[in-house]
Design a protein around this motif. Structure first.
Motif, short mmCIF file in Angstrom:
data_model
loop_
_atom_site.label_atom_id
_atom_site.label_comp_id
_atom_site.label_asym_id
_atom_site.label_seq_id
_atom_site.Cartn_x
_atom_site.Cartn_y
_atom_site.Cartn_z
N MET A 297 2.45 -5.24 -23.39
CA MET A 297 2.31 -6.66 -23.17
C MET A 297 1.43 -7.27 -24.26
SD MET A 297 3.57 -8.27 -20.39
CE MET A 297 3.43 -10.01 -20.26
N LYS A 298 1.78 -8.47 -24.67
CA LYS A 298 1.01 -9.19 -25.70
C LYS A 298 0.70 -10.59 -25.18
CE LYS A 298 1.49 -6.09 -29.03
NZ LYS A 298 0.40 -5.48 -29.76
N LEU A 299 -0.43 -11.12 -25.62
CA LEU A 299 -0.78 -12.50 -25.36
C LEU A 299 -0.66 -13.25 -26.68
CD1 LEU A 299 -1.89 -14.77 -23.55
CD2 LEU A 299 -4.19 -14.01 -24.19
N VAL A 300 0.21 -14.25 -26.72
CA VAL A 300 0.36 -15.08 -27.91
C VAL A 300 -0.43 -16.36 -27.66
CG1 VAL A 300 1.97 -16.31 -29.40
CG2 VAL A 300 2.66 -14.15 -28.37
N ILE A 301 -1.39 -16.61 -28.55
CA ILE A 301 -2.23 -17.80 -28.48
C ILE A 301 -1.87 -18.65 -29.68
CG2 ILE A 301 -4.59 -18.69 -28.43
CD1 ILE A 301 -5.43 -15.79 -27.58
N ALA A 302 -1.36 -19.86 -29.43
CA ALA A 302 -0.97 -20.75 -30.52
C ALA A 302 -1.75 -22.04 -30.41
CB ALA A 302 0.53 -21.03 -30.46
N ILE A 303 -2.45 -22.40 -31.47
CA ILE A 303 -3.17 -23.67 -31.53
C ILE A 303 -2.32 -24.61 -32.37
CG2 ILE A 303 -5.31 -24.82 -32.18
CD1 ILE A 303 -6.60 -21.94 -32.00
N VAL A 304 -1.85 -25.69 -31.73
CA VAL A 304 -0.93 -26.62 -32.37
C VAL A 304 -1.46 -28.04 -32.25
CG1 VAL A 304 1.03 -25.11 -31.90
CG2 VAL A 304 0.51 -26.96 -30.32
N TYR B 225 9.96 -18.37 -20.98
CA TYR B 225 8.59 -17.89 -21.09
C TYR B 225 7.67 -18.71 -20.20
CZ TYR B 225 10.37 -15.53 -25.22
OH TYR B 225 11.10 -14.74 -26.08
N SER B 226 6.70 -18.05 -19.58
CA SER B 226 5.66 -18.75 -18.84
C SER B 226 4.62 -19.24 -19.84
CB SER B 226 4.98 -17.81 -17.84
OG SER B 226 5.91 -17.39 -16.88
N VAL B 227 4.12 -20.45 -19.63
CA VAL B 227 3.23 -21.07 -20.60
C VAL B 227 2.04 -21.68 -19.90
CG1 VAL B 227 3.06 -22.89 -22.35
CG2 VAL B 227 5.17 -21.61 -22.12
N THR B 228 0.87 -21.51 -20.48
CA THR B 228 -0.33 -22.22 -20.06
C THR B 228 -0.76 -23.10 -21.22
OG1 THR B 228 -1.01 -20.44 -18.59
CG2 THR B 228 -2.71 -22.01 -19.25
N LEU C 92 -0.90 -20.65 -24.38
CA LEU C 92 -1.01 -19.23 -24.06
C LEU C 92 0.29 -18.77 -23.42
CD1 LEU C 92 -4.48 -19.27 -22.26
CD2 LEU C 92 -4.07 -18.85 -24.68
N THR C 93 0.83 -17.66 -23.88
CA THR C 93 2.00 -17.08 -23.23
C THR C 93 1.95 -15.56 -23.33
OG1 THR C 93 4.41 -17.16 -23.06
CG2 THR C 93 3.51 -17.34 -25.26
N GLY C 94 2.17 -14.91 -22.22
CA GLY C 94 2.22 -13.46 -22.17
C GLY C 94 3.66 -13.00 -22.30
N VAL C 95 3.91 -12.10 -23.25
CA VAL C 95 5.29 -11.64 -23.49
C VAL C 95 5.30 -10.13 -23.74
CG1 VAL C 95 6.02 -13.85 -24.44
CG2 VAL C 95 5.17 -12.09 -25.98
N LYS C 96 6.50 -9.57 -23.62
CA LYS C 96 6.68 -8.17 -23.99
C LYS C 96 6.57 -8.03 -25.50
CE LYS C 96 9.73 -7.32 -20.12
NZ LYS C 96 11.11 -7.10 -19.70
N LYS C 97 6.15 -6.87 -25.95
CA LYS C 97 5.93 -6.63 -27.37
C LYS C 97 7.14 -7.01 -28.22
CE LYS C 97 4.69 -2.91 -30.55
NZ LYS C 97 4.35 -1.49 -30.68
N GLU C 98 8.34 -6.70 -27.75
CA GLU C 98 9.54 -6.97 -28.53
C GLU C 98 9.93 -8.45 -28.56
OE1 GLU C 98 10.51 -5.27 -24.47
OE2 GLU C 98 9.35 -4.56 -26.18
N ILE D 171 -1.76 -18.93 -35.02
CA ILE D 171 -1.24 -18.04 -33.98
C ILE D 171 -2.03 -16.73 -33.97
CG2 ILE D 171 0.80 -16.80 -33.15
CD1 ILE D 171 2.47 -18.85 -34.82
N PHE D 172 -2.44 -16.33 -32.77
CA PHE D 172 -3.09 -15.04 -32.56
C PHE D 172 -2.22 -14.25 -31.60
CE2 PHE D 172 -6.42 -18.18 -33.28
CZ PHE D 172 -7.20 -17.58 -34.24
N VAL D 173 -2.07 -12.96 -31.87
CA VAL D 173 -1.35 -12.08 -30.96
C VAL D 173 -2.33 -10.98 -30.56
CG1 VAL D 173 0.62 -10.55 -30.65
CG2 VAL D 173 0.85 -12.58 -32.09
N VAL D 174 -2.56 -10.87 -29.25
CA VAL D 174 -3.58 -9.97 -28.73
C VAL D 174 -2.94 -8.97 -27.77
CG1 VAL D 174 -5.77 -9.91 -27.47
CG2 VAL D 174 -5.21 -11.89 -28.87
N ASP D 175 -3.36 -7.71 -27.84
CA ASP D 175 -2.89 -6.70 -26.88
C ASP D 175 -3.45 -6.99 -25.49
OD1 ASP D 175 -1.46 -5.13 -28.71
OD2 ASP D 175 -3.27 -4.05 -29.31
#
Length: 109
Positions: free
Chosen positions: A1-8, A25-28, A45-51, A98-102
């Motif tokens: 699982m990855k957390l994608v953090i995007a500041i836009v 995708y679920s989004v906060t 913020l969105t949590g997604v599968k690695k792929e 964009i940050f991608v965090v484990d």
């Protein structure tokens, strides 16, 4: 699982949230403030599968393009003995950081 953090930029946020949600995708969405121009930003913020990370980043790149903007400094509050010359400044706005965090653990209750 990855957390994608995007500041836009705020101008791009709603269309990005809509597209991510329509894609499944679920989004906060969090309000945030930028540093240089003190302008409103949105942190997504969105949590997604690695792929799925590359697909999320592709959507962000499509909808959050950078553009140039001319800013004009505000007039001086009080004149000093020196001369004040306000020059317009061209700055680049938009785009995304964009940050991608484990993620070690994810629960949705």
């Amino acid at each position: 699982m990855k957390l994608v953090i995007a500041i836009v930029q705020d101008d791009d946020a709603s269309k990005l949230v809509d597209k991510l949600m329509k894609t499944g995708y679920s989004v906060t969405k969090l309000a945030s403030t930028g540093g240089f121009l003190k302008s409103g930003n949105t942190t997504i913020l969105t949590g997604v599968k690695k792929e799925e990370v590359d697909n999320v980043i592709k959507i962000i790149e499509e909808l959050c393009s950078s553009r140039k903007m001319i800013t004009t400094p505000p007039p001086p509050v009080a004149w000093s003995s020196g001369v004040y010359m306000a020059y317009p400044v061209e700055v680049q706005v938009g785009g995304a950081t964009i940050f991608v965090v484990d993620i070690n653990r994810f629960e949705k209750v």
